[in-house]
Motif scaffolding. Structure first.
Motif, PDB file in Angstrom:
ATOM      1  N   LYS A  77       0.829  -1.211   0.000  1.00 25.64           N
ATOM      2  CA  LYS A  77       0.000   0.000   0.000  1.00 25.64           C
ATOM      3  C   LYS A  77       0.859   1.255   0.000  1.00 25.64           C
ATOM      4  O   LYS A  77       0.539   2.242  -0.678  1.00 25.64           O
ATOM      5  N   CYS A 133       2.238   1.696  -3.524  1.00 27.10           N
ATOM      6  CA  CYS A 133       1.200   2.170  -4.452  1.00 27.10           C
ATOM      7  C   CYS A 133       0.891   3.643  -4.221  1.00 27.10           C
ATOM      8  O   CYS A 133       0.656   4.403  -5.178  1.00 27.10           O
ATOM      9  N   LYS A 160       1.329   6.580  -7.055  1.00 26.25           N
ATOM     10  CA  LYS A 160       0.061   7.109  -7.537  1.00 26.25           C
ATOM     11  C   LYS A 160       0.228   8.459  -8.214  1.00 26.25           C
ATOM     12  O   LYS A 160      -0.491   8.795  -9.164  1.00 26.25           O
ATOM     13  N   CYS A 170       1.030   8.100 -11.990  1.00 28.39           N
ATOM     14  CA  CYS A 170       0.108   7.319 -12.816  1.00 28.39           C
ATOM     15  C   CYS A 170      -1.017   8.206 -13.335  1.00 28.39           C
ATOM     16  O   CYS A 170      -1.347   9.245 -12.740  1.00 28.39           O
TER      17      CYS A 170
END
Length: 352
Positions: free
Chosen positions: A155, A158, A162, A165
């Motif tokens: 997590k 990610c 983020k 992305c």
């Protein structure tokens, strides 16, 4: 105390070596052969002093017996024990329960028993006991572990990625739409040194007619799976993964354009050269139509055109059974289906 004497000449070569207890007597007796040269050199000046030099080194030979050596060893034992460090408390016992595990194992690393507060055991049980513990266990170090890929760590990764992305397109809300707009799938290994690239695509997603599809299947050979309608191209000739990717796209492009070409010899193909049985304009189709027209003529029923007979249910069932029998082979199911279609077509159910 004994002394070792040796004389070195101007070329740094050891000429004489003696051992004795009296330095003066030993030096006078042993240095007699070189005294004339030394005296002559002294008359010439200070230079000959470097020509030959005498040295003495103290050497303890037989300074003590076994009792003295044993006493000396015993006197050093308390000092060694005093300087020896005692093992401290393991790190696993100092770890807090709510610690940040991603700080302990931030990346992939070998197993460290002092960093994992778990009673892990691995190895062959000795004397029907339990496997060896984690301390000094080489079996735990050999294998790879996933201690750095815990759910909280994933997590956190990610959340960090983020910002780099883009948002997922709202139009691609199903797998069918993704396959429709992006039919080509590229599979590679995570390791950056891996160079093998696997390209998969469904033939139904490509713009191919019947001729182009059959020719493409003939060109690729075993790379096409009929059950899944999937074409798989694996490239590993080039040293880099990017080069293999470009080569795979090139092969797919060449196969696509080559399948649309129609050579002159393709128009000379006969029924025996076909990849599969084709119902249209086949001898079976002509024989069925002629047979049904003769039956209708004998029975004096209403006249029916050839197009109506081809679209009737009886002819469609016969067509499906004969195509399956020719292409798939004589299986039990195909033979039974062919038998039922023929009996219905010729109206032989009552007699059978």
């Amino acid at each position: 105390m004994d002394f070792i004497y040796y004389v070195v000449d101007s070329d740094l070569n050891v000429q004489f070596i003696w051992m004795g207890a009296k330095p003066s007597a030993c030096l006078s007796s042993c240095a007699r052969p070189v005294l004339p040269r030394l005296c002559g050199a002294l008359a010439a000046g200070p230079r000959p002093l470097l020509g030959a030099s005498a040295y003495s080194t103290a050497l303890a030979v037989g300074s003590g017996g076994p009792r003295q050596r044993e006493a000396w060893r015993r006197s050093r034992t308390p000092q060694i024990a005093k300087n020896k460090r005692e093992p401290g408390t393991p790190r696993t016992e100092k770890m807090a329960v709510d610690q940040d595990w991603s700080s302990v194992y931030p990346t992939a690393a070998a197993f460290n028993p002092s960093s994992v507060p778990l009673p892990i055991r691995m190895g062959y049980p000795v004397k029907r006991g339990v496997p060896p513990p984690k301390e000094g266990n080489l079996e735990l170090i050999k294998i790879p572990n996933f201690l750095h890929l815990t759910p909280p760590a994933i997590k956190k990764h990610c959340a960090a990625l983020k910002d780099f992305c883009t948002e997922w397109p709202t139009v691609l809300d199903s797998d069918e739409k993704c396959e429709q707009h992006f039919p080509i799938e590229i599979d590679t290994t995570r390791n950056p040194k891996a160079r093998v690239v696997t390209l998969t695509v469904k033939l139904s997603s490509l713009n191919l007619d019947d001729h182009a599809k059959k020719k493409l299947i003939k060109l690729v050979g075993e790379r096409y799976c009929k059950d899944t309608d999937m074409l798989t191209i694996t490239t590993d000739r080039c040293p880099l993964r990017r080069q293999n990717y470009d080569y795979g796209i090139y092969l797919l492009t060449v196969l696509y354009h080559e399948s649309w070409k129609t050579e002159m010899w393709e128009s000379e193909k006969t029924e025996a050269d076909m990849e599969e049985y084709i119902w249209e304009n086949s001898p079976s189709q002509k024989n069925v139509l002629d047979t049904l027209l003769r039956i209708r003529t004998v029975e004096k029923t209403n006249e029916v055109t050839r197009e109506e007979l081809l679209t009737s249910e009886l002819v469609e069932n016969y067509k499906t059974s004969i195509v399956a029998l020719k292409n798939e082979g004589e299986t039990e199911n195909n033979i039974l289906q062919y038998k039922e279609s023929v009996t219905k077509l010729l109206n032989l159910q009552q007699s059978l």
